[in-house]
Design an enzyme around this catalytic site. Structure first.
Site, PDB file in Angstrom:
ATOM      1  N   ALA A  12      -8.478  61.462  59.725  1.00 34.96           N
ATOM      2  CA  ALA A  12      -7.638  60.309  59.402  1.00 34.96           C
ATOM      3  C   ALA A  12      -7.569  60.018  57.908  1.00 34.96           C
ATOM      4  O   ALA A  12      -6.708  59.264  57.460  1.00 34.96           O
ATOM      5  CB  ALA A  12      -8.161  59.075  60.143  1.00 34.96           C
ATOM      6  N   ARG A  17      -7.574  63.386  46.618  1.00 39.58           N
ATOM      7  CA  ARG A  17      -7.713  64.384  45.547  1.00 39.58           C
ATOM      8  C   ARG A  17      -6.813  65.606  45.723  1.00 39.58           C
ATOM      9  O   ARG A  17      -6.677  66.417  44.820  1.00 39.58           O
ATOM     10  CB  ARG A  17      -9.181  64.826  45.443  1.00 39.58           C
ATOM     11  CG  ARG A  17     -10.041  63.808  44.737  1.00 39.58           C
ATOM     12  CD  ARG A  17     -11.511  64.147  44.836  1.00 39.58           C
ATOM     13  NE  ARG A  17     -12.052  63.784  46.143  1.00 39.58           N
ATOM     14  CZ  ARG A  17     -13.277  64.117  46.566  1.00 39.58           C
ATOM     15  NH1 ARG A  17     -14.070  64.833  45.784  1.00 39.58           N
ATOM     16  NH2 ARG A  17     -13.698  63.742  47.756  1.00 39.58           N
ATOM     17  N   LYS A 353      19.458  93.654  61.262  1.00 41.68           N
ATOM     18  CA  LYS A 353      19.272  92.374  61.954  1.00 41.68           C
ATOM     19  C   LYS A 353      19.813  92.517  63.355  1.00 41.68           C
ATOM     20  O   LYS A 353      20.897  93.062  63.527  1.00 41.68           O
ATOM     21  CB  LYS A 353      20.028  91.268  61.221  1.00 41.68           C
ATOM     22  CG  LYS A 353      19.793  89.897  61.809  1.00 41.68           C
ATOM     23  CD  LYS A 353      21.006  89.000  61.734  1.00 41.68           C
ATOM     24  CE  LYS A 353      22.091  89.406  62.711  1.00 41.68           C
ATOM     25  NZ  LYS A 353      23.191  88.446  62.838  1.00 41.68           N
ATOM     26  N   ASN A 379      23.156 109.425  62.590  1.00 43.20           N
ATOM     27  CA  ASN A 379      22.930 109.412  61.149  1.00 43.20           C
ATOM     28  C   ASN A 379      23.917 108.457  60.499  1.00 43.20           C
ATOM     29  O   ASN A 379      25.128 108.608  60.654  1.00 43.20           O
ATOM     30  CB  ASN A 379      23.117 110.809  60.563  1.00 43.20           C
ATOM     31  CG  ASN A 379      22.817 110.789  59.074  1.00 43.20           C
ATOM     32  OD1 ASN A 379      21.666 110.804  58.660  1.00 43.20           O
ATOM     33  ND2 ASN A 379      23.867 110.700  58.258  1.00 43.20           N
ATOM     34  N   TYR A 389      30.726  89.698  61.075  1.00 44.03           N
ATOM     35  CA  TYR A 389      31.047  88.264  61.012  1.00 44.03           C
ATOM     36  C   TYR A 389      32.495  88.092  60.602  1.00 44.03           C
ATOM     37  O   TYR A 389      32.926  88.615  59.565  1.00 44.03           O
ATOM     38  CB  TYR A 389      30.108  87.624  59.982  1.00 44.03           C
ATOM     39  CG  TYR A 389      30.181  86.116  59.902  1.00 44.03           C
ATOM     40  CD1 TYR A 389      30.093  85.336  61.044  1.00 44.03           C
ATOM     41  CD2 TYR A 389      30.310  85.485  58.665  1.00 44.03           C
ATOM     42  CE1 TYR A 389      30.143  83.959  60.962  1.00 44.03           C
ATOM     43  CE2 TYR A 389      30.351  84.109  58.575  1.00 44.03           C
ATOM     44  CZ  TYR A 389      30.270  83.343  59.731  1.00 44.03           C
ATOM     45  OH  TYR A 389      30.313  81.974  59.646  1.00 44.03           O
ATOM     46  N   SER A 407      29.353 108.505  54.513  1.00 46.66           N
ATOM     47  CA  SER A 407      29.015 107.429  53.581  1.00 46.66           C
ATOM     48  C   SER A 407      30.137 106.404  53.466  1.00 46.66           C
ATOM     49  O   SER A 407      31.297 106.715  53.688  1.00 46.66           O
ATOM     50  CB  SER A 407      28.746 108.019  52.196  1.00 46.66           C
ATOM     51  OG  SER A 407      27.602 108.837  52.267  1.00 46.66           O
TER      52      SER A 407
END
Ligand code: UD1
Ligand code: CA
Length: 464
Positions: A12, A17, A353, A379, A389, A407
């Site tokens: 409590a 400090r 993600k 690959n 999104y 690529s």
């Protein structure tokens, strides 16, 4: 032993400090609040109920400890440690048995030490037993005053006379009481002392006066009883706890190149023959397999990592699952919901993600894979992006087994790529691709002979 054990945890106080808006007991070491560590010890001892006495920031403390089996008691005004224990009486609901008193700001106590105290208390049929320690510099602590028949009383530093201050045996503030008797004794304690507080320590003299047995158990290592009052001590305690955790892993077969700079939370598990370099942080409920290597600067939070996984420098992994034999990084970012089946390579500056990635699939450089599922042996070329999104909703990219992505490809989700297909470099893929097809979407190349040379001449001569 069938005796009952309950625990009260004093929490409590303000912790002036700490100079903090956060209640002292919520400050953290090795990923857990001070109170959380103390509660964990009480739980390990099977104490029930466990009652934190809260006051300063009571609501904050309750919220922070939500989900644990605790019964809170409120000490609205901090009138002293004795008063604090009295505030827990109602919550104990007539409990009869051994009452362990712990402090929310003393996080380093070993469960084993407390077991010894409990055994001793029961064996001696004591009314009050306490843990004491010998200190070279006992300043600030209550002193244990012994007579011919053992401990007579505890005197607080501020109330002590010159000779009492010379005593080096101190009160750690950890006790075992016979309940409910302790409450009867506490009601006789007054606040006539230098601080005008109701001292819990005065229960000792009260018990002796009542002809009850008081026991003091001296601990070998005073470090265990260290109380946290400021942030210097907070860091010291964190260091000690880290050393303990690290030593446990080392003894179980984990190599830590430099334990002083290795940060492992208490609930983390690590398999043997895993090698951990300096500056690694393993947090939360992380589980690491055997034979892994984790290089400097890796931060792994709440992840499950298989065997023989190599996490290279600077990689950040959160709430992800990594199968055996994967290589991650350097500087890869596995965000929540990433699942690597095994034998995967996720290379530098690759971010994932909510990505389920099949065995042996790889993305070696500069790629974002989000809201996606990839089959086996896929690959993914450098610079590939799943555009998940649309500004409002997230959409899924699905790539079947054995797909080769050149690529700099963008997948405009939702989109599904059939098995064994090939995606030409530089393509923006907006429609599904059937199995075994070549998908390519880029404008045809035009070469204009001599154009550059002509342009240079123009700049040299008349342009201005
Ligand atoms: C206390 C002991 C002292 C012992 C020392 C060990 C007393 C009178 N003294 O002193 O003998 O050597 O601990 O660290 O008990 N608290 C409350 N409510 C209150 C007052 C305190 O909950 O009204 C809590 C604090 O938050 C803290 C604990 O009790 O967790 C100890 O209080 P603190 O004021 O630090 O006691 P000390 O003066 O250190
Ligand atoms: Ca204190």
């Amino acid at each position: 032993m069938s005796e009952k054990l309950a625990a009260v945890i004093l929490a409590a106080g303000q912790g002036t400090r700490m100079k903090s808006s956060l209640p002292k007991v919520l400050h953290r070491i090795v990923g857990k609040s001070l109170l959380g560590h103390v509660v964990q010890t009480a739980v390990a001892l099977d104490a029930s109920p466990i009652i934190p006495v809260v006051g300063h920031g009571a609501e904050q403390v309750r919220v922070a400890m939500a989900g644990q089996d605790l019964r809170f008691a409120l000490q609205a005004e901090q009138l002293g440690t004795g008063h604090a224990l009295l505030c827990a009486e109602d919550a104990l609901n007539g409990f009869s048995g051994d009452l362990l008193l712990l402090c929310g700001d003393v996080p380093l106590l070993h469960e084993e030490t407390l077991r010894v105290l409990i055994d001793h208390h029961r064996h001696q049929a004591a009314c009050v037993s306490m843990l004491t320690a010998t200190m070279d510099n006992p300043a600030g602590y209550g002193r244990i005053i012994r007579g011919i028949e053992g401990v007579e009383r505890i005197v607080e530093e501020k109330d002590a006379d010159e000779s009492e201050r010379q005593v080096r045996e101190i009160n750690t503030g950890i006790y075992l009481f016979r309940a409910p008797q302790v409450f009867a004794l506490l009601r006789d304690v007054d606040n006539r002392n230098v601080q005008g507080e109701y001292y819990l320590t005065d229960v000792v003299a009260a018990a002796r006066k009542a002809g009850e047995r008081v026991e003091a158990l001296l601990i070998d290592n005073a470090e265990e009883a260290m109380g946290i009052n400021d942030r210097v001590q907070l860091a010291e305690a964190g260091k000690i706890m880290r050393q303990r955790i690290n030593a446990t892993h080392q003894r179980a077969g984990v190599t830590l190149v430099d334990p002083a700079t290795t940060y492992i939370d208490p609930d983390v598990s690590i398999g043997s023959d895993t090698l951990i370099h300096p500056g690694v942080h393993l947090r939360g409920q992380t589980r690491i397999g055997s034979g892994c290597e984790i290089e400097p600067g890796a931060v792994v939070t709440d992840c499950t990592i298989g065997d023989k996984v190599h996490i290279k420098p600077g990689s950040v992994l959160s709430e992800s699952t990594v199968g055996n034999d994967c290589a991650i990084g350097p500087m890869a970012h596995l965000r929540p919901g990433t699942v690597l089946a095994g034998n995967n390579k996720i290379g530098n500056f690759v971010e994932t993600k909510k990505a389920i990635i099949g065995e042996k699939s790889q993305a070696s450089h500069l790629t974002y894979i989000g809201d996606a599922s990839l089959g086996k042996n896929v690959n993914v070329g450098c610079g590939t992006i799943t555009c998940n999104y649309d500004g409002v909703n997230k959409h899924q990219t699905t790539i079947a087994d054995d797909v080769f992505v050149g690529s700099d490809v963008q997948f405009i989700a939702p989109v599904t790529i059939g098995r064994g297909s090939l995606i030409g470099a530089g393509s923006t893929i907006t429609r599904d691709v059937p199995a075994d097809a070549l998908a390519i979407s880029r404008s045809e190349q035009k070469n204009i002979e001599g154009w550059a040379e002509k342009n240079r001449q123009k700049q040299k001569t008349g342009k201005k």
